[in-house]
Design a protein around this motif. Structure first.
Motif, PDB file in Angstrom:
ATOM      1  N   ARG A  60       0.824  -1.203   0.000  1.00  0.00           N
ATOM      2  CA  ARG A  60       0.000   0.000   0.000  1.00  0.00           C
ATOM      3  C   ARG A  60       0.855   1.248   0.000  1.00  0.00           C
ATOM      4  NH1 ARG A  60      -1.518   4.024   3.082  1.00  0.00           N
ATOM      5  NH2 ARG A  60      -0.145   3.335   4.762  1.00  0.00           N
ATOM      6  N   GLU A  61       0.383   2.279  -0.740  1.00  0.00           N
ATOM      7  CA  GLU A  61       1.005   3.593  -0.725  1.00  0.00           C
ATOM      8  C   GLU A  61      -0.089   4.639  -0.775  1.00  0.00           C
ATOM      9  OE1 GLU A  61       3.798   5.305  -0.516  1.00  0.00           O
ATOM     10  OE2 GLU A  61       5.018   3.573  -0.024  1.00  0.00           O
ATOM     11  N   THR A  76      -4.027   4.809  -1.743  1.00  0.00           N
ATOM     12  CA  THR A  76      -5.016   4.395  -0.742  1.00  0.00           C
ATOM     13  C   THR A  76      -4.530   4.797   0.647  1.00  0.00           C
ATOM     14  OG1 THR A  76      -5.705   2.515  -2.092  1.00  0.00           O
ATOM     15  CG2 THR A  76      -6.279   2.461   0.242  1.00  0.00           C
ATOM     16  N   SER A  77      -5.350   5.571   1.353  1.00  0.00           N
ATOM     17  CA  SER A  77      -5.004   5.990   2.708  1.00  0.00           C
ATOM     18  C   SER A  77      -5.492   4.959   3.716  1.00  0.00           C
ATOM     19  CB  SER A  77      -5.616   7.355   3.015  1.00  0.00           C
ATOM     20  OG  SER A  77      -5.416   7.698   4.369  1.00  0.00           O
ATOM     21  N   SER A  78      -4.654   4.683   4.706  1.00  0.00           N
ATOM     22  CA  SER A  78      -5.055   3.814   5.808  1.00  0.00           C
ATOM     23  C   SER A  78      -5.387   4.644   7.045  1.00  0.00           C
ATOM     24  CB  SER A  78      -3.933   2.823   6.141  1.00  0.00           C
ATOM     25  OG  SER A  78      -4.371   1.877   7.091  1.00  0.00           O
ATOM     26  N   PHE A  79      -5.545   5.967   6.832  1.00  0.00           N
ATOM     27  CA  PHE A  79      -5.828   6.869   7.953  1.00  0.00           C
ATOM     28  C   PHE A  79      -7.123   7.657   7.745  1.00  0.00           C
ATOM     29  CE2 PHE A  79      -5.488  11.253   9.583  1.00  0.00           C
ATOM     30  CZ  PHE A  79      -5.490  10.987  10.942  1.00  0.00           C
ATOM     31  N   VAL A 100     -12.097   3.169   4.771  1.00  0.00           N
ATOM     32  CA  VAL A 100     -12.692   2.307   3.751  1.00  0.00           C
ATOM     33  C   VAL A 100     -11.588   1.796   2.831  1.00  0.00           C
ATOM     34  CG1 VAL A 100     -14.359   2.169   1.865  1.00  0.00           C
ATOM     35  CG2 VAL A 100     -14.859   3.576   3.875  1.00  0.00           C
ATOM     36  N   ARG A 101     -11.324   0.472   2.917  1.00  0.00           N
ATOM     37  CA  ARG A 101     -10.315  -0.170   2.068  1.00  0.00           C
ATOM     38  C   ARG A 101     -10.865  -1.509   1.576  1.00  0.00           C
ATOM     39  NH1 ARG A 101      -4.849  -0.526   5.404  1.00  0.00           N
ATOM     40  NH2 ARG A 101      -4.250  -1.660   3.512  1.00  0.00           N
ATOM     41  N   ASP A 111     -10.047  -3.485  -0.861  1.00  0.00           N
ATOM     42  CA  ASP A 111      -9.026  -4.498  -1.184  1.00  0.00           C
ATOM     43  C   ASP A 111      -8.472  -5.137   0.090  1.00  0.00           C
ATOM     44  OD1 ASP A 111      -9.263  -4.125  -3.915  1.00  0.00           O
ATOM     45  OD2 ASP A 111      -7.794  -2.494  -3.942  1.00  0.00           O
ATOM     46  N   TRP A 112      -8.286  -4.327   1.128  1.00  0.00           N
ATOM     47  CA  TRP A 112      -7.803  -4.873   2.393  1.00  0.00           C
ATOM     48  C   TRP A 112      -8.843  -5.811   3.012  1.00  0.00           C
ATOM     49  CZ3 TRP A 112      -3.585  -5.635   5.172  1.00  0.00           C
ATOM     50  CH2 TRP A 112      -3.707  -5.921   6.524  1.00  0.00           C
ATOM     51  N   GLU A 113     -10.110  -5.441   2.920  1.00  0.00           N
ATOM     52  CA  GLU A 113     -11.167  -6.306   3.441  1.00  0.00           C
ATOM     53  C   GLU A 113     -11.206  -7.633   2.693  1.00  0.00           C
ATOM     54  OE1 GLU A 113     -12.922  -5.853   6.091  1.00  0.00           O
ATOM     55  OE2 GLU A 113     -12.078  -3.862   6.470  1.00  0.00           O
ATOM     56  N   SER A 114     -10.896  -7.611   1.395  1.00  0.00           N
ATOM     57  CA  SER A 114     -10.861  -8.864   0.632  1.00  0.00           C
ATOM     58  C   SER A 114      -9.725  -9.773   1.100  1.00  0.00           C
ATOM     59  CB  SER A 114     -10.716  -8.566  -0.860  1.00  0.00           C
ATOM     60  OG  SER A 114      -9.418  -8.099  -1.180  1.00  0.00           O
ATOM     61  N   ILE A 115      -8.616  -9.163   1.561  1.00  0.00           N
ATOM     62  CA  ILE A 115      -7.509  -9.954   2.116  1.00  0.00           C
ATOM     63  C   ILE A 115      -7.969 -10.680   3.377  1.00  0.00           C
ATOM     64  CG2 ILE A 115      -5.258  -9.798   3.254  1.00  0.00           C
ATOM     65  CD1 ILE A 115      -4.547  -7.546   1.359  1.00  0.00           C
ATOM     66  N   LEU A 116      -8.621  -9.945   4.293  1.00  0.00           N
ATOM     67  CA  LEU A 116      -9.096 -10.558   5.535  1.00  0.00           C
ATOM     68  C   LEU A 116     -10.127 -11.641   5.248  1.00  0.00           C
ATOM     69  CD1 LEU A 116      -9.465  -7.339   7.728  1.00  0.00           C
ATOM     70  CD2 LEU A 116      -7.634  -9.040   7.813  1.00  0.00           C
ATOM     71  N   THR A 117     -10.968 -11.437   4.230  1.00  0.00           N
ATOM     72  CA  THR A 117     -11.958 -12.455   3.868  1.00  0.00           C
ATOM     73  C   THR A 117     -11.267 -13.732   3.404  1.00  0.00           C
ATOM     74  OG1 THR A 117     -13.572 -10.763   3.238  1.00  0.00           O
ATOM     75  CG2 THR A 117     -13.905 -12.975   2.356  1.00  0.00           C
ATOM     76  N   SER A 118     -10.217 -13.597   2.593  1.00  0.00           N
ATOM     77  CA  SER A 118      -9.465 -14.769   2.124  1.00  0.00           C
ATOM     78  C   SER A 118      -8.826 -15.520   3.286  1.00  0.00           C
ATOM     79  CB  SER A 118      -8.377 -14.334   1.131  1.00  0.00           C
ATOM     80  OG  SER A 118      -8.945 -13.768  -0.018  1.00  0.00           O
TER      81      SER A 118
END
Length: 501
Positions: free
Chosen positions: A15-16, A57-60, A77-78, A80-87
């Motif tokens: 992420r950046e 994408t901001s994580s803040f 709101v991320r 793509d990150w939520e899709s990682i946790l779902t996997s």
């Protein structure tokens, strides 16, 4: 690690907040991170199942979101990150590799989701920097301290950026953002001549209550006028653009007008589209109606937006309730519009209905004849609003009361009840002034040459309704026998009396 290294199934996260060119062989910094993460994960063992890149994408930063209980909250709101946790929770992957824990989870809520994945699903988490082990209490505490520290740094940076933008705004600096505002050139200060003409042309119709944001959006789309991004216009876009104080050169910040030390609005360093007076008239025409107003033709607040010509005017001759426009399919399978009285549960009697076409044609002929009569009598323009001096005097008295209260010569128990009464009178006078000015503008617009304008495609429904409103206050449709042909004697126009507003 309970899972054997060769059984690890990795998901890589890079992420950046902002991406910019780096190494000539890479398009962005996130791709450089992914390449490093591949080597790192494969060096531990196992295989790589997914690679998730989150550029820009901001994580803040948080956004307003709808919560399960129906209220709104603010969350990072991320997707793509939520899709990682779902996997990870589904077992599609059992290992997560990130560049740094505090970079991947700058918001503490996101870190807690990762901790839950480790404790409840046995996920293996590694970062390229640091030696934090989320399977131990000490590792979890260390991760929380690190994320909290980075979160505070982001807050400090955000505060400095906000303060810097506010200082720039207080000096009249131009707005930022990826796109220029419609009506100005790329420098955001000089007017775009062609777009400026588009913005100015509808103003007389707007002030007269003869053009709504929806009507203007449809008109511009039909003419092929595009937005700055090249897309079609929407009513909300039109409304927000015309009601933005930028149009008259006033600077705003976070949707609020900025004021200088003297209490005057801060002026921006760009060419305005309207004067302050013109902007005030535009706002008065398009803002929602006040609680004591029932504005219909402008589709404002408590009014009714309609696609049937006489919907704002027709009343039931049996119960005097408001009628509405509807459509149905006749025996020839053709769509036809008609006016109907609302049902008993909606305040009507539901017993009167009439085809719209003959009623519209009859009333239109009456209105055109009335306008021709008025035009032939050479009616002069209405004089200025007669209560302008009352309004000016009231404002001066309010200012004087406030100065005496601030100087300590006017007690609070006397000042606040008095100022409340004067504010109520002020609101009533301003409402009356807006109605009178709309009447003046509407009189100029609709009296002359109405018959020639009526059939033109550019003469909108709102303009037709405004023309009708200058002549009529209502159209009463009386009950008729079933199957009876159109009878003009059953249509009773209620003519507007001179002086009504």
């Amino acid at each position: 690690m309970e899972t054997a290294p060769d059984q690890l199934v990795w998901v890589l996260s890079a992420r950046e907040s902002r991406t910019r060119p780096g190494d000539p062989e890479q398009d962005s910094k996130v791709e450089v991170q992914i390449e490093d993460l591949r080597k790192f994960a494969l060096g531990i063992g196992g295989r790589i199942e997914r690679e998730v890149l989150e550029p820009n994408t901001s994580s803040f930063k948080r956004r307003r979101v709808l919560l399960p209980d129906g209220t709104y909250g603010y969350r990072v709101v991320r997707p793509d990150w939520e899709s990682i946790l779902t996997s990870l929770r589904r077992g599609e992957c059992n290992a997560l590799a990130v560049v740094d824990i505090d970079r991947a989870t700058r918001d503490p809520r996101l870190l807690e989701d990762v901790i839950d994945a480790v404790e409840l699903y046995g996920v293996y988490v590694r970062s390229m920097t640091g030696n934090i082990d989320l399977s131990t209490d000490e590792g979890i505490a260390s991760a929380r301290r690190s994320v909290q520290q980075r979160n505070e740094e982001s807050r400090n940076t955000s505060r400095r950026v906000v303060e810097g933008k506010r200082k720039t705004a207080m000096k009249g600096g131009k707005n930022g953002g990826p796109k220029r505002a419609y009506g100005w050139r790329q420098d955001r200060e000089t007017l775009n001549k062609r777009e400026y003409e588009h913005l100015r042309a509808p103003l007389p119709r707007i002030w007269a209550g003869a053009l709504t944001p929806l009507g203007l959006a449809l008109e511009w789309n039909e003419r092929g006028i595009k937005t700055v991004g090249g897309g079609p216009w929407r009513a909300a876009t039109i409304r927000n653009m015309y009601l933005n104080p930028r149009m008259c050169g006033i600077r705003t910040y976070l949707d609020e007008i900025l004021y200088d030390d003297h209490g005057l609005p801060v002026r921006g360093r760009w060419q305005p589209v309207m004067t302050d007076e013109e902007f005030a008239k535009t706002v008065a025409a398009w803002i929602p109606a006040q609680p004591n107003e029932r504005s219909r033709l402008g589709a404002k607040g408590s009014g009714w937006r309609t696609n049937t010509l006489l919907s704002p005017f027709v009343r039931c001759g049996a119960c005097m309730a408001r009628m509405v426009g509807s459509s149905r399919t006749n025996r020839k399978r053709e769509k036809e519009k008609f006016y109907r009285c609302l049902g008993r549960n909606q305040g009507g009697c539901g017993s009167v209905a009439r085809l719209a076409a003959p009623v519209d044609e009859y009333v239109t002929a009456l209105v055109i004849a009335d306008h021709e009569r008025v035009a032939s009598s050479k009616v002069e323009d209405l004089p200025p609003w007669p209560k302008q001096k009352d309004l000016t005097d009231l404002k001066e008295r309010m200012d004087e009361s406030t100065r005496q209260y601030e100087a300590g010569t006017y007690k609070a128990e006397s000042y606040f009840p008095s100022i409340a009464r004067m504010e109520a009178v002020l609101a009533e006078l301003r409402s009356e002034q807006r109605k009178y000015e709309r009447r003046r503008e509407g009189r100029k617009l609709t009296v002359s040459n109405l018959a020639a304008e009526w059939e033109k495609p550019t003469f909108s429904l709102e303009q037709k309704q405004a023309a009708i409103a200058t002549s009529l206050t209502a159209v009463i449709i009386k009950p008729a026998g079933k199957g009876k042909r159109f009878d003009p004697n059953l249509i009773e126009p209620v003519w507007k009396v001179e002086g009504d507003v």
